[in-house]
Design an enzyme around this catalytic site. Structure first.
Site, PDB file in Angstrom:
ATOM      1  N   LYS A  43       0.864  -1.187   0.000  1.00 22.32           N
ATOM      2  CA  LYS A  43       0.000   0.000   0.000  1.00 22.32           C
ATOM      3  C   LYS A  43       0.899   1.235   0.000  1.00 22.32           C
ATOM      4  O   LYS A  43       1.552   1.536   0.995  1.00 22.32           O
ATOM      5  CB  LYS A  43      -0.929   0.019   1.214  1.00 22.32           C
ATOM      6  CG  LYS A  43      -1.945   1.158   1.179  1.00 22.32           C
ATOM      7  CD  LYS A  43      -2.857   1.113   2.390  1.00 22.32           C
ATOM      8  CE  LYS A  43      -3.962   2.160   2.263  1.00 22.32           C
ATOM      9  NZ  LYS A  43      -3.439   3.540   2.103  1.00 22.32           N
ATOM     10  N   ASP A  45       2.131   5.123  -0.015  1.00 26.32           N
ATOM     11  CA  ASP A  45       1.742   6.306   0.761  1.00 26.32           C
ATOM     12  C   ASP A  45       2.040   7.549  -0.068  1.00 26.32           C
ATOM     13  O   ASP A  45       3.104   8.161   0.048  1.00 26.32           O
ATOM     14  CB  ASP A  45       2.536   6.323   2.075  1.00 26.32           C
ATOM     15  CG  ASP A  45       2.037   7.395   3.024  1.00 26.32           C
ATOM     16  OD1 ASP A  45       0.989   8.001   2.738  1.00 26.32           O
ATOM     17  OD2 ASP A  45       2.690   7.623   4.054  1.00 26.32           O
ATOM     18  N   GLU A 184       2.879   1.208   5.353  1.00 23.35           N
ATOM     19  CA  GLU A 184       1.534   1.634   5.757  1.00 23.35           C
ATOM     20  C   GLU A 184       0.570   0.466   5.814  1.00 23.35           C
ATOM     21  O   GLU A 184      -0.358   0.448   6.613  1.00 23.35           O
ATOM     22  CB  GLU A 184       1.019   2.704   4.789  1.00 23.35           C
ATOM     23  CG  GLU A 184      -0.313   3.315   5.217  1.00 23.35           C
ATOM     24  CD  GLU A 184      -0.841   4.317   4.219  1.00 23.35           C
ATOM     25  OE1 GLU A 184      -1.979   4.781   4.407  1.00 23.35           O
ATOM     26  OE2 GLU A 184      -0.138   4.631   3.255  1.00 23.35           O
TER      27      GLU A 184
END
Length: 327
Positions: A43, A45, A184
Site C-alpha cells: 500500500k 503512501d 503503511e
C-alpha cells in the site's frame, strides 16, 4: 457495373478513450482475504493518479479528477517515452526514503508545498493497473489480463514510471512483514474481477494503523513563540464540515514553524465549523491533513492523532466522511 461501397473486415472498431475514469477504491478490512484468486501489493503512501497518454500528449489527473500535469512534470516526461500510442495508467506517485518506503511528507516537500531539499525528480510513479491501451478499453477484462498487458510496458524500468509488483504469498504473512518493515499496509486484489469504479470488495486494504485525511479548520499556537501547538481538524458530514478534534504531534521543531507560517497566511475570522476554543486561530478550509490515529471516542473525536502530511482540499475525494463511521 456496381461499385463496391464497403469492405468486410475482422478488425473491431476501436474503443473511445475516456476523458476520465473514476477510480476503483479499496475497502478497509481487518484481515487479508485468502485463496488463489487474490494477489497482494504494497500500500503506497502518496497521491493516487491516472496518467493519460494520447499520441504524445500526457495528462496527469488526481483521483478527484483535477489536472495536475504541471505538478508532476517528471511523470509526464517519462510517460511520453513508453512504447504506446494511447494508454491510461492507474497508480500512485510517491517519494521513497533511504529504506525504500514511501514517505508522504517527503512527497509533499518534493511538490514544493513546504521548504525542502527533496527534489521533484525524486518522485516515482508506481503503476498497478492499465485501463486503456492503443484503442482498447481494458476495464472489462479481469485484473489478471490487465496486469499481463501492463507488465511489458513498465516492468524493469529505472525511470520515473515503474511497476508496482504483485506478491503471490500468504496474505497474513505478507501483512505481518509489511508492518514489521514500517510500511503503511497492503492491498489485496481479486485477480478475476474487471475494473469497477467506486469502492467494493474486489479491492481490499489492510492497514498497520488507521490513517485518514481531515480538513484543517484552525490551529492553537504553541507556548513557544512562532510555533504550532495543535491543529484543529474537521471531517465531512453531508454537505457540511464537523469538528473531530485535533492533533499536536508529528512535526519537527522546524516543520512546526513552517506550518504555523503557512496557516497564518490563510487565517479567517469566520470558522468553517461550529467551535469555540480559547486562543484558537481559525483558517480557511483549503488544506487537508493526513493523520494517523488509534481510534474514535464515543462522541466522534480522534484518539491519539499524529500529523503525517498536508494535501490540498481540491482533491475532495480523500476527506474522511462521518457517514462511514460506526460509533
Amino acid at each position: 457495373m456496381a461499385r463496391k461501397t464497403s469492405k468486410k473486415t475482422d478488425n473491431p472498431s476501436p474503443d473511445a478513450m475516456p476523458a476520465r475514469v473514476d477510480p476503483c477504491l479499496a475497502t478497509l478490512v481487518d484481515k487479508p482475504p485468502k485463496g488463489p484468486d487474490w494477489a497482494y501489493e504494497v500500500k503506497w503512501d502518496g497521491y493516487r493518479l491516472a496518467v493519460h497518454i494520447k499520441t504524445g500528449r500526457v495528462r496527469v489527473l488526481t483521483r478527484g479528477g483535477y489536472g495536475w500535469t504541471e505538478r508532476f512534470p517528471t511523470i509526464a516526461d517519462d510517460a511520453r517515452r513508453l512504447a504506446v500510442k494511447t494508454a491510461i495508467l492507474d497508480g500512485e506517485a510517491v517519494v521513497l526514503d533511504d529504506l525504500g518506503r514511501s514517505d508522504f511528507g517527503m512527497l509533499q516537500r518534493a511538490l514544493g508545498r513546504l521548504p525542502s531539499a527533496v527534489e521533484a525528480g525524486a518522485i516515482v510513479f508506481y503503476a498497478f493497473d492499465l485501463l486503456y491501451l492503443d484503442g482498447r478499453d481494458l476495464r472489462r477484462l479481469a485484473l489478471r489480463e490487465r496486469r499481463r498487458l501492463l507488465e511489458p510496458l513498465v516492468a524493469g524500468r529505472e525511470g520515473t514510471i515503474r511497476l508496482s509488483e504483485e506478491v503471490q504469498a500468504d496474505g497474513d504473512e505478507f501483512f505481518r512483514v509489511a508492518c514489521a518493515h514500517g510500511l503503511e499496509g497492503i492491498i489485496a486484489k481479486h485477480v478475476e474481477k474487471p475494473y469497477r469504479t467506486g469502492r467494493g470488495e474486489w479491492w481490499q486494504k489492510i492497514t498497520c494503523k488507521r490513517r485518514d485525511s481531515f480538513v484543517i479548520v484552525g490551529f492553537e499556537p504553541s507556548t513557544v513563540p512562532g510555533h504550532l501547538g495543535r491543529l484543529l481538524l474537521a471531517a465531512r458530514k453531508g454537505d457540511d464540515l464537523v469538528y473531530v478534534g485535533g492533533c499536536g504531534t508529528g512535526w519537527s521543531h522546524e516543520l512546526s514553524r513552517e506550518l504555523r507560517n503557512l496557516l497564518e497566511g490563510i487565517s479567517t475570522k469566520t470558522p468553517a465549523v461550529s467551535l469555540r476554543r480559547k486562543n484558537a486561530v481559525f483558517t480557511k478550509p483549503v488544506l487537508v491533513a493526513e493523520v494517523e490515529y488509534r481510534a474514535w471516542t464515543d462522541d466522534g473525536k480522534l484518539r491519539h492523532a499524529s500529523f503525517k502530511g498536508i494535501r490540498q482540499r481540491e482533491d475532495e475525494a480523500s476527506v474522511f466522511d462521518m457517514a462511514s463511521l460506526r460509533l
